[in-house]
Scaffold this motif. Structure first.
Motif, PDB file in Angstrom:
ATOM      1  N   LYS A 159      28.670  28.847  46.229  1.00 60.07           N
ATOM      2  CA  LYS A 159      29.383  29.713  47.169  1.00 60.07           C
ATOM      3  C   LYS A 159      30.880  29.431  47.152  1.00 60.07           C
ATOM      4  CE  LYS A 159      27.560  30.839  51.117  1.00 60.07           C
ATOM      5  NZ  LYS A 159      26.968  30.793  52.468  1.00 60.07           N
ATOM      6  N   LEU A 160      31.249  28.171  47.121  1.00 48.74           N
ATOM      7  CA  LEU A 160      32.663  27.819  47.048  1.00 48.74           C
ATOM      8  C   LEU A 160      33.273  28.315  45.743  1.00 48.74           C
ATOM      9  CD1 LEU A 160      35.152  26.274  48.103  1.00 48.74           C
ATOM     10  CD2 LEU A 160      34.247  24.249  46.912  1.00 48.74           C
ATOM     11  N   ALA A 161      32.535  28.159  44.655  1.00 47.84           N
ATOM     12  CA  ALA A 161      33.040  28.602  43.350  1.00 47.84           C
ATOM     13  C   ALA A 161      33.266  30.110  43.331  1.00 47.84           C
ATOM     14  CB  ALA A 161      32.058  28.194  42.253  1.00 47.84           C
ATOM     15  N   ILE A 162      32.352  30.867  43.913  1.00 47.35           N
ATOM     16  CA  ILE A 162      32.498  32.326  43.951  1.00 47.35           C
ATOM     17  C   ILE A 162      33.719  32.722  44.766  1.00 47.35           C
ATOM     18  CG2 ILE A 162      31.455  34.465  44.773  1.00 47.35           C
ATOM     19  CD1 ILE A 162      28.723  33.270  44.096  1.00 47.35           C
ATOM     20  N   SER A 163      33.874  32.119  45.946  1.00 45.84           N
ATOM     21  CA  SER A 163      34.990  32.470  46.823  1.00 45.84           C
ATOM     22  C   SER A 163      36.326  32.165  46.156  1.00 45.84           C
ATOM     23  CB  SER A 163      34.868  31.707  48.140  1.00 45.84           C
ATOM     24  OG  SER A 163      35.945  32.017  49.000  1.00 45.84           O
ATOM     25  N   GLU A 164      36.461  30.982  45.566  1.00 43.53           N
ATOM     26  CA  GLU A 164      37.722  30.613  44.931  1.00 43.53           C
ATOM     27  C   GLU A 164      37.984  31.451  43.680  1.00 43.53           C
ATOM     28  OE1 GLU A 164      37.944  25.908  46.344  1.00 43.53           O
ATOM     29  OE2 GLU A 164      37.625  26.423  44.231  1.00 43.53           O
ATOM     30  N   THR A 165      36.926  31.752  42.926  1.00 39.50           N
ATOM     31  CA  THR A 165      37.108  32.554  41.709  1.00 39.50           C
ATOM     32  C   THR A 165      37.550  33.969  42.034  1.00 39.50           C
ATOM     33  OG1 THR A 165      35.460  31.236  40.520  1.00 39.50           O
ATOM     34  CG2 THR A 165      35.971  33.418  39.641  1.00 39.50           C
ATOM     35  N   TYR A 166      36.957  34.582  43.059  1.00 42.22           N
ATOM     36  CA  TYR A 166      37.373  35.927  43.464  1.00 42.22           C
ATOM     37  C   TYR A 166      38.872  35.964  43.766  1.00 42.22           C
ATOM     38  CZ  TYR A 166      33.125  38.784  43.982  1.00 42.22           C
ATOM     39  OH  TYR A 166      32.023  39.566  43.750  1.00 42.22           O
ATOM     40  N   GLN A 167      39.333  35.047  44.588  1.00 45.59           N
ATOM     41  CA  GLN A 167      40.724  35.080  45.020  1.00 45.59           C
ATOM     42  C   GLN A 167      41.685  34.684  43.902  1.00 45.59           C
ATOM     43  OE1 GLN A 167      41.123  33.776  49.398  1.00 45.59           O
ATOM     44  NE2 GLN A 167      39.123  32.941  48.843  1.00 45.59           N
ATOM     45  N   GLN A 168      41.269  33.748  43.039  1.00 45.01           N
ATOM     46  CA  GLN A 168      42.126  33.372  41.922  1.00 45.01           C
ATOM     47  C   GLN A 168      42.226  34.503  40.896  1.00 45.01           C
ATOM     48  OE1 GLN A 168      44.006  30.515  41.583  1.00 45.01           O
ATOM     49  NE2 GLN A 168      44.861  31.705  39.866  1.00 45.01           N
ATOM     50  N   THR A 169      41.111  35.201  40.659  1.00 40.30           N
ATOM     51  CA  THR A 169      41.136  36.331  39.729  1.00 40.30           C
ATOM     52  C   THR A 169      42.016  37.449  40.265  1.00 40.30           C
ATOM     53  OG1 THR A 169      38.891  35.768  38.996  1.00 40.30           O
ATOM     54  CG2 THR A 169      39.707  37.969  38.446  1.00 40.30           C
ATOM     55  N   ASP A 170      42.008  37.651  41.570  1.00 38.54           N
ATOM     56  CA  ASP A 170      42.891  38.650  42.174  1.00 38.54           C
ATOM     57  C   ASP A 170      44.355  38.271  41.952  1.00 38.54           C
ATOM     58  OD1 ASP A 170      43.589  40.921  43.805  1.00 38.54           O
ATOM     59  OD2 ASP A 170      43.985  39.524  45.442  1.00 38.54           O
ATOM     60  N   SER A 171      44.687  36.993  42.145  1.00 38.17           N
ATOM     61  CA  SER A 171      46.061  36.540  41.923  1.00 38.17           C
ATOM     62  C   SER A 171      46.462  36.709  40.466  1.00 38.17           C
ATOM     63  CB  SER A 171      46.198  35.072  42.341  1.00 38.17           C
ATOM     64  OG  SER A 171      45.922  34.906  43.723  1.00 38.17           O
ATOM     65  N   ASP A 172      45.537  36.407  39.558  1.00 39.64           N
ATOM     66  CA  ASP A 172      45.833  36.552  38.129  1.00 39.64           C
ATOM     67  C   ASP A 172      46.087  38.019  37.767  1.00 39.64           C
ATOM     68  OD1 ASP A 172      45.445  33.840  37.940  1.00 39.64           O
ATOM     69  OD2 ASP A 172      43.421  33.996  37.104  1.00 39.64           O
ATOM     70  N   PHE A 173      45.307  38.908  38.357  1.00 40.13           N
ATOM     71  CA  PHE A 173      45.497  40.334  38.068  1.00 40.13           C
ATOM     72  C   PHE A 173      46.854  40.819  38.571  1.00 40.13           C
ATOM     73  CE2 PHE A 173      45.182  44.714  39.753  1.00 40.13           C
ATOM     74  CZ  PHE A 173      45.105  45.385  38.542  1.00 40.13           C
ATOM     75  N   LEU A 174      47.216  40.429  39.779  1.00 43.95           N
ATOM     76  CA  LEU A 174      48.519  40.834  40.320  1.00 43.95           C
ATOM     77  C   LEU A 174      49.658  40.268  39.483  1.00 43.95           C
ATOM     78  CD1 LEU A 174      47.821  40.396  44.137  1.00 43.95           C
ATOM     79  CD2 LEU A 174      47.993  42.537  42.870  1.00 43.95           C
ATOM     80  N   GLU A 175      49.489  39.049  38.999  1.00 42.90           N
ATOM     81  CA  GLU A 175      50.523  38.438  38.164  1.00 42.90           C
ATOM     82  C   GLU A 175      50.647  39.158  36.828  1.00 42.90           C
ATOM     83  OE1 GLU A 175      53.525  35.802  37.034  1.00 42.90           O
ATOM     84  OE2 GLU A 175      52.603  36.171  39.005  1.00 42.90           O
ATOM     85  N   SER A 176      49.514  39.609  36.287  1.00 44.30           N
ATOM     86  CA  SER A 176      49.554  40.287  34.991  1.00 44.30           C
ATOM     87  C   SER A 176      50.265  41.633  35.056  1.00 44.30           C
ATOM     88  CB  SER A 176      48.129  40.495  34.464  1.00 44.30           C
ATOM     89  OG  SER A 176      47.416  41.427  35.272  1.00 44.30           O
ATOM     90  N   GLY A 177      50.302  42.243  36.237  1.00 42.17           N
ATOM     91  CA  GLY A 177      50.930  43.551  36.357  1.00 42.17           C
ATOM     92  C   GLY A 177      52.181  43.559  37.205  1.00 42.17           C
ATOM     93  N   LYS A 178      52.830  42.396  37.329  1.00 44.61           N
ATOM     94  CA  LYS A 178      54.007  42.314  38.213  1.00 44.61           C
ATOM     95  C   LYS A 178      55.190  43.121  37.692  1.00 44.61           C
ATOM     96  CE  LYS A 178      55.761  38.018  36.163  1.00 44.61           C
ATOM     97  NZ  LYS A 178      56.161  36.621  36.465  1.00 44.61           N
ATOM     98  N   ASP A 179      55.243  43.357  36.384  1.00 46.17           N
ATOM     99  CA  ASP A 179      56.362  44.094  35.809  1.00 46.17           C
ATOM    100  C   ASP A 179      56.072  45.585  35.657  1.00 46.17           C
ATOM    101  OD1 ASP A 179      57.810  41.721  35.576  1.00 46.17           O
ATOM    102  OD2 ASP A 179      56.963  41.293  33.590  1.00 46.17           O
ATOM    103  N   THR A 180      54.944  46.022  36.164  1.00 43.02           N
ATOM    104  CA  THR A 180      54.599  47.442  36.089  1.00 43.02           C
ATOM    105  C   THR A 180      54.747  48.078  37.461  1.00 43.02           C
ATOM    106  OG1 THR A 180      52.245  47.122  36.576  1.00 43.02           O
ATOM    107  CG2 THR A 180      52.923  46.876  34.284  1.00 43.02           C
ATOM    108  N   PHE A 181      54.721  49.392  37.470  1.00 42.78           N
ATOM    109  CA  PHE A 181      54.829  50.117  38.736  1.00 42.78           C
ATOM    110  C   PHE A 181      53.461  50.574  39.240  1.00 42.78           C
ATOM    111  CE2 PHE A 181      58.930  50.624  36.634  1.00 42.78           C
ATOM    112  CZ  PHE A 181      59.797  50.222  37.650  1.00 42.78           C
ATOM    113  N   ARG A 182      52.392  50.057  38.611  1.00 47.69           N
ATOM    114  CA  ARG A 182      51.047  50.446  39.032  1.00 47.69           C
ATOM    115  C   ARG A 182      50.636  49.664  40.261  1.00 47.69           C
ATOM    116  NH1 ARG A 182      47.701  50.537  33.271  1.00 47.69           N
ATOM    117  NH2 ARG A 182      48.906  52.196  32.265  1.00 47.69           N
ATOM    118  N   ASP A 183      49.814  50.274  41.056  1.00 50.64           N
ATOM    119  CA  ASP A 183      49.330  49.615  42.260  1.00 50.64           C
ATOM    120  C   ASP A 183      47.862  49.966  42.484  1.00 50.64           C
ATOM    121  OD1 ASP A 183      49.653  47.908  44.423  1.00 50.64           O
ATOM    122  OD2 ASP A 183      49.996  49.574  45.805  1.00 50.64           O
ATOM    123  N   ASP A 184      47.080  49.928  41.396  1.00 49.01           N
ATOM    124  CA  ASP A 184      45.667  50.259  41.517  1.00 49.01           C
ATOM    125  C   ASP A 184      44.891  49.047  42.024  1.00 49.01           C
ATOM    126  OD1 ASP A 184      46.189  48.867  39.178  1.00 49.01           O
ATOM    127  OD2 ASP A 184      44.475  49.715  38.119  1.00 49.01           O
TER     128      ASP A 184
END
Length: 426
Positions: A159-184
């Motif tokens: 359960k801890l692994a799932i919770s941390e992975t969800y939030q870390q993957t979200d941060s990674d996705f936002l970081e990957s698109g920081k230079d774009t104007f997309r907001d999907d």
């Protein structure tokens, strides 16, 4: 004279241009005729087939949904794909189906994976429904389970692994698109099976439902802005929930939790809600789907329809067809997982080739009467044993008269029935 000749030249050139313009107008008028338009369409199809193919959304995203466990995969220009998979031990099988539906583009993705970690078999199933584009959903399909299986506490504290992975993957996705104007953004509804422990995590309005003894039990609750706890959380963070055709965060997003959505990240979090279940023989199947299904198919209907089909792939297709026939206007994606608990308790002899001993037993029906005789002998011996204390016969002559029953008792004990049918195995 010079002026007059110059004027003549200008008049002649103007006349030529007027003739060209008039011819162009005549041609333009002829192009508007139905015959000409149909002819031009036919020519364009022949000359530019690739352009025409690009104009029709063939749902390349559905093809990307092929997983490492898919045994079959079908896709067509209508944005439809389906497939199925079975585990090696035969205790689990799944089917998946995805349909673009009435939408112009496909933003749903799904993922099915299995692996062994430290000898433990793990199965992972996920539905990802994108909004504002397909980039976030596709990113989750490619990275979420990979990140989860690499988490150091995956087996020790799932359960801890799932919770941390969800939030870390979200941060990674936002970081990957920081230079774009997309907001999907994207939802995620996942089921992780470790042994007989099932962990269902949810972000957004996709949903997971399990069937227990024929009853539909939701294992996730949709994250809608009008949920009292979600609305309170958003308002405490400085956000606002308002009505704009439906309840929306800031009047924009119709869900209160999601991956991505950079502009609303302060209010729209990717922290999952997780439910854990220990599976037993009453749990029959699992249904994961995007809101394109749940908007028109209640939980009970989904379970009852899935139980009617023997194969989970057929069940997934049935649910997709039902949702579309009931008027779903969204992308529709579904995964059905069937559980076979009876394989754990009985060895299923029909899957093994008959041995020579089995062949001999089948060709010799005579020994079938022996267990009955032994049972009668055993009953008689027990009856005599119970009557001995009451009769209290003389001890000296007794061994001679009792020798035969004692021999029978020993024979029954040594060759007594060892299975439920009373058949002698020795």
């Amino acid at each position: 004279m010079v002026c007059s000749s110059y004027l003549k030249t200008v008049i002649l050139q103007a006349g030529k241009h007027i003739q060209k313009v008039s011819r162009g107008l005549v041609k333009f008028a002829s192009l508007r005729s139905p015959k000409t338009i149909s002819a031009l369409r036919f020519s364009s199809d022949r000359i530019f087939p690739s352009i025409r193919k690009m104009m029709v959304d063939t749902n390349a995203s559905a093809n990307r949904g092929i997983t490492n466990n898919s045994s079959s995969q079908k896709a067509d220009d209508g944005g439809y794909a389906s497939g199925g998979w079975k585990s090696e031990d035969g205790k689990l099988s799944c089917g998946y189906s995805s349909f673009r539906g009435k939408r112009a583009s496909m933003e749903d993705f799904y993922d099915v994976k299995t692996c062994k970690i430290n000898g433990q078999t793990v199965c992972l199933f996920g539905i990802f429904d994108g909004h504002g584009g397909s980039r976030a959903a596709e990113y989750l399909k490619e990275n979420l389970f990979k990140n989860l299986m690499n988490h150091p506490e995956f087996l020790a504290n799932t359960k801890l692994a799932i919770s941390e992975t969800y939030q870390q993957t979200d941060s990674d996705f936002l970081e990957s698109g920081k230079d774009t104007f997309r907001d999907d953004g994207s939802t995620a509804s996942t089921a992780v099976l470790v042994g007989n422990h099932l962990y269902v995590a949810n972000v957004g309005d996709s949903r997971t439902v399990i069937s227990k003894a024929g009853k539909a039990i939701p294992l996730s609750e949709d994250h809608k802005p009008n949920r009292s706890d979600e609305r309170k959380r958003i308002e405490n963070a400085g956000g606002v929930v308002m009505w704009a055709g439906t309840w929306r965060v800031g009047g924009v997003l119709a869900m209160s939790r999601a991956f991505g959505n950079r502009m609303l990240k302060q209010f729209v979090v990717a922290e999952p809600e997780i439910q854990e279940q220990v599976l037993d023989e009453e749990f029959e199947l699992l249904v994961l789907a995007s809101d394109g299904l749940w908007d028109v198919v209640p939980n009970e209907d989904a379970v009852s329809l899935a139980l009617l089909e023997e194969e989970p792939e057929a069940a997934a297709r049935k649910l997709i067809e039902t949702a579309f026939s009931r008027g779903s206007a969204d992308n529709i994606t579904c995964i059905v997982v069937r559980l076979y608990h009876d394989l754990e308790t009985k060895p299923q002899p029909e899957t093994q080739a008959p041995s020579e001993t089995d062949m001999e037993l089948q060709s010799q029906p005579e020994p079938q009467t022996e267990p009955q005789m032994e049972t009668e002998a055993e009953t008689i011996t027990e009856a005599e044993t119970h009557t001995e204390p009451e009769a209290e016969p003389e001890p000296e002559p007794e061994p001679v008269g009792r020798a035969a029953p004692e021999t029978q008792t020993e024979a029954v004990t040594k060759s007594g029935p060892t299975d439920g049918d009373g058949k002698q195995l020795g």
